[in-house]
Design a protein around this motif. Sequence first.
Motif, PDB file in Angstrom:
ATOM      1  N   ALA A  46      63.809  37.309  30.997  1.00  0.00           N
ATOM      2  CA  ALA A  46      64.190  37.739  29.647  1.00  0.00           C
ATOM      3  C   ALA A  46      63.221  38.837  29.222  1.00  0.00           C
ATOM      4  O   ALA A  46      62.089  38.897  29.712  1.00  0.00           O
ATOM      5  CB  ALA A  46      64.125  36.575  28.675  1.00  0.00           C
ATOM      6  N   HIS A  48      61.954  40.954  25.547  1.00  0.00           N
ATOM      7  CA  HIS A  48      62.027  41.100  24.094  1.00  0.00           C
ATOM      8  C   HIS A  48      61.092  42.221  23.669  1.00  0.00           C
ATOM      9  O   HIS A  48      60.170  42.573  24.407  1.00  0.00           O
ATOM     10  CB  HIS A  48      61.651  39.780  23.409  1.00  0.00           C
ATOM     11  N   ARG A  73      67.306  33.781  14.191  1.00  0.00           N
ATOM     12  CA  ARG A  73      68.243  33.465  15.266  1.00  0.00           C
ATOM     13  C   ARG A  73      69.190  32.338  14.859  1.00  0.00           C
ATOM     14  O   ARG A  73      68.970  31.630  13.896  1.00  0.00           O
ATOM     15  CB  ARG A  73      67.470  33.037  16.512  1.00  0.00           C
ATOM     16  N   GLY A  79      62.479  35.226  16.107  1.00  0.00           N
ATOM     17  CA  GLY A  79      62.121  35.765  17.422  1.00  0.00           C
ATOM     18  C   GLY A  79      62.247  37.276  17.384  1.00  0.00           C
ATOM     19  O   GLY A  79      62.619  37.858  16.359  1.00  0.00           O
ATOM     20  N   GLY A  82      66.106  41.015  21.774  1.00  0.00           N
ATOM     21  CA  GLY A  82      66.045  41.067  23.237  1.00  0.00           C
ATOM     22  C   GLY A  82      66.835  39.897  23.780  1.00  0.00           C
ATOM     23  O   GLY A  82      67.580  39.249  23.042  1.00  0.00           O
ATOM     24  N   GLY A  83      66.675  39.600  25.049  1.00  0.00           N
ATOM     25  CA  GLY A  83      67.401  38.459  25.601  1.00  0.00           C
ATOM     26  C   GLY A  83      67.343  38.408  27.106  1.00  0.00           C
ATOM     27  O   GLY A  83      66.501  39.061  27.733  1.00  0.00           O
ATOM     28  N   LEU A  84      68.257  37.642  27.656  1.00  0.00           N
ATOM     29  CA  LEU A  84      68.263  37.405  29.105  1.00  0.00           C
ATOM     30  C   LEU A  84      68.752  38.649  29.840  1.00  0.00           C
ATOM     31  O   LEU A  84      69.705  39.302  29.421  1.00  0.00           O
ATOM     32  CB  LEU A  84      69.165  36.226  29.442  1.00  0.00           C
ATOM     33  N   GLU A  98      70.692  44.452  25.363  1.00  0.00           N
ATOM     34  CA  GLU A  98      70.561  43.348  24.398  1.00  0.00           C
ATOM     35  C   GLU A  98      70.331  43.880  22.991  1.00  0.00           C
ATOM     36  O   GLU A  98      70.821  43.332  22.014  1.00  0.00           O
ATOM     37  CB  GLU A  98      69.397  42.430  24.799  1.00  0.00           C
ATOM     38  N   GLU A 102      72.331  42.994  19.638  1.00  0.00           N
ATOM     39  CA  GLU A 102      71.661  42.168  18.617  1.00  0.00           C
ATOM     40  C   GLU A 102      71.218  42.920  17.375  1.00  0.00           C
ATOM     41  O   GLU A 102      71.072  42.327  16.308  1.00  0.00           O
ATOM     42  CB  GLU A 102      70.435  41.472  19.230  1.00  0.00           C
ATOM     43  N   LEU A 128      61.574  30.466  33.430  1.00  0.00           N
ATOM     44  CA  LEU A 128      61.855  31.713  32.748  1.00  0.00           C
ATOM     45  C   LEU A 128      60.659  32.660  32.844  1.00  0.00           C
ATOM     46  O   LEU A 128      59.522  32.247  32.626  1.00  0.00           O
ATOM     47  CB  LEU A 128      62.110  31.364  31.268  1.00  0.00           C
ATOM     48  N   LEU A 130      59.093  35.879  31.035  1.00  0.00           N
ATOM     49  CA  LEU A 130      59.261  36.536  29.735  1.00  0.00           C
ATOM     50  C   LEU A 130      58.512  37.873  29.719  1.00  0.00           C
ATOM     51  O   LEU A 130      57.282  37.891  29.726  1.00  0.00           O
ATOM     52  CB  LEU A 130      58.714  35.632  28.628  1.00  0.00           C
ATOM     53  N   GLU A 158      74.937  35.056  17.058  1.00  0.00           N
ATOM     54  CA  GLU A 158      73.626  34.725  17.633  1.00  0.00           C
ATOM     55  C   GLU A 158      72.479  35.145  16.708  1.00  0.00           C
ATOM     56  O   GLU A 158      71.397  34.555  16.706  1.00  0.00           O
ATOM     57  CB  GLU A 158      73.502  35.444  18.985  1.00  0.00           C
ATOM     58  N   THR A 186      60.743  30.870  18.001  1.00  0.00           N
ATOM     59  CA  THR A 186      61.235  30.469  19.315  1.00  0.00           C
ATOM     60  C   THR A 186      60.188  30.790  20.388  1.00  0.00           C
ATOM     61  O   THR A 186      59.491  31.810  20.288  1.00  0.00           O
ATOM     62  CB  THR A 186      62.571  31.188  19.650  1.00  0.00           C
ATOM     63  N   ILE A 188      57.424  31.783  22.640  1.00  0.00           N
ATOM     64  CA  ILE A 188      56.082  32.308  22.353  1.00  0.00           C
ATOM     65  C   ILE A 188      56.125  33.480  21.364  1.00  0.00           C
ATOM     66  O   ILE A 188      55.193  34.292  21.309  1.00  0.00           O
ATOM     67  CB  ILE A 188      55.378  32.753  23.663  1.00  0.00           C
ATOM     68  N   ALA A 189      57.196  33.556  20.556  1.00  0.00           N
ATOM     69  CA  ALA A 189      57.368  34.728  19.677  1.00  0.00           C
ATOM     70  C   ALA A 189      56.237  34.860  18.653  1.00  0.00           C
ATOM     71  O   ALA A 189      55.811  35.979  18.337  1.00  0.00           O
ATOM     72  CB  ALA A 189      58.718  34.661  18.975  1.00  0.00           C
ATOM     73  N   GLN A 192      53.334  36.332  20.368  1.00  0.00           N
ATOM     74  CA  GLN A 192      53.601  37.748  20.659  1.00  0.00           C
ATOM     75  C   GLN A 192      53.449  38.601  19.404  1.00  0.00           C
ATOM     76  O   GLN A 192      52.988  39.745  19.472  1.00  0.00           O
ATOM     77  CB  GLN A 192      55.011  37.913  21.249  1.00  0.00           C
TER      78      GLN A 192
HETATM   79  O1  LIG Z   1      61.055  36.608  20.760  1.00  0.00           O
HETATM   80  C1  LIG Z   1      60.976  35.964  21.794  1.00  0.00           C
HETATM   81  N1  LIG Z   1      59.832  35.958  22.500  1.00  0.00           N
HETATM   82  C2  LIG Z   1      59.672  35.261  23.660  1.00  0.00           C
HETATM   83  N2  LIG Z   1      60.630  34.518  24.187  1.00  0.00           N
HETATM   84  C3  LIG Z   1      61.801  34.474  23.546  1.00  0.00           C
HETATM   85  C4  LIG Z   1      62.050  35.183  22.337  1.00  0.00           C
HETATM   86  N3  LIG Z   1      63.311  34.931  21.946  1.00  0.00           N
HETATM   87  C5  LIG Z   1      63.837  34.115  22.869  1.00  0.00           C
HETATM   88  N4  LIG Z   1      62.939  33.820  23.833  1.00  0.00           N
HETATM   89  C6  LIG Z   1      63.100  32.980  25.024  1.00  0.00           C
HETATM   90  O2  LIG Z   1      63.936  33.665  25.933  1.00  0.00           O
HETATM   91  C7  LIG Z   1      65.108  32.910  26.179  1.00  0.00           C
HETATM   92  C8  LIG Z   1      66.287  33.855  26.186  1.00  0.00           C
HETATM   93  O3  LIG Z   1      66.206  34.659  25.045  1.00  0.00           O
HETATM   94  P1  LIG Z   1      67.438  34.854  24.042  1.00  0.00           P
HETATM   95  O4  LIG Z   1      67.792  33.582  23.389  1.00  0.00           O
HETATM   96  O5  LIG Z   1      67.019  35.970  23.144  1.00  0.00           O
HETATM   97  O6  LIG Z   1      68.559  35.299  25.069  1.00  0.00           O
HETATM   98  P2  LIG Z   1      70.092  35.718  24.890  1.00  0.00           P
HETATM   99  O7  LIG Z   1      70.104  36.638  23.683  1.00  0.00           O
HETATM  100  O8  LIG Z   1      70.439  36.429  26.162  1.00  0.00           O
HETATM  101  O9  LIG Z   1      70.834  34.433  24.687  1.00  0.00           O
HETATM  102  C9  LIG Z   1      65.186  31.881  25.052  1.00  0.00           C
HETATM  103  O10 LIG Z   1      65.776  30.708  25.519  1.00  0.00           O
HETATM  104  C10 LIG Z   1      63.747  31.669  24.685  1.00  0.00           C
HETATM  105  O11 LIG Z   1      63.154  30.688  25.538  1.00  0.00           O
END
Ligand SMILES: O=c1[nH]cnc2c1ncn2[C@@H]1O[C@H](COP(=O)(O)OP(=O)(O)O)[C@@H](O)[C@H]1O
Length: 226
Positions: A46, A48, A73, A79, A82-84, A98, A102, A128, A130, A158, A186, A188-189, A192
Amino acid sequence: MAMECVDSSPSDLSIPEIPAWLHSYTIKKHLTSYAEAKKIKNYRRAAHVCLWARLEGWSMFGRLRGAVMMQLRFDGTFGFPGGLISEGEDVVEGLNRELMEEIAWNPTVAPVTWNDYYNTQVDSPHNLVLHFFIKQLTLGQFCDLEKACPQCSEYGKEVMGSVRVPLYTMHNMYSGLPAFLNNKFTSIAKEQLLLSLYHVKLLSEEEVKLAILHSQADQHRLTRFF
Ligand SMILES: O=c1[nH]cnc2c1ncn2[C@@H]1O[C@H](COP(=O)(O)OP(=O)(O)O)[C@@H](O)[C@H]1O
């Protein structure tokens, strides 16, 4: 057949220097280099980004310092956008994708690039990796982005909207940043966020320490009274 992974990363991405006191507050997951992280198999990735702009001036709430974007979120936590990253997708491309989904990011205006890379942490319990980026915008770009956010495809699904992080602390030593730090974040946001504020020098070492201390002090007050 395993999909070949596209990767445009430069070879010299290093682990940032983080002072020991801040390290102990902010590094909750294993900090690793991007090159080492690439070798980890069977983990999702992922990415961010902390988007920010410098903002001079004062208000009745205190010194403004800068604008930093986080988002509320779907799960009630804050958070960074960003994302996966999809399988086989380049991290920076995936991050810009992403951001379009978003926050209605227009990557042709100011794309996130490898120059904005900050660090990588490994969330082993969740398999994961990050990746975290910090990108400075002009205040004009930042304000345009804030206006565009509700147009994104994930708005109301989302993502419930972008927020500006309050960087001031009011006279009661709690309202502003210390109070914001007591929200739910969420993963480690929150860590960060503190790292970013220190790294881009929006807050000094002492100010980051005080914000952490005042947010914790209030938690103790609440525990005593209720
Ligand atoms: O701001 C962030 N900082 C660090 N890790 C995050 C943050 N937001 C989400 N995550 C982690 O990354 C994973 C995937 O992120 P996110 O939920 O944004 O993905 P997606 O938008 O693709 O569904 C989450 O399950 C969470 O563990």
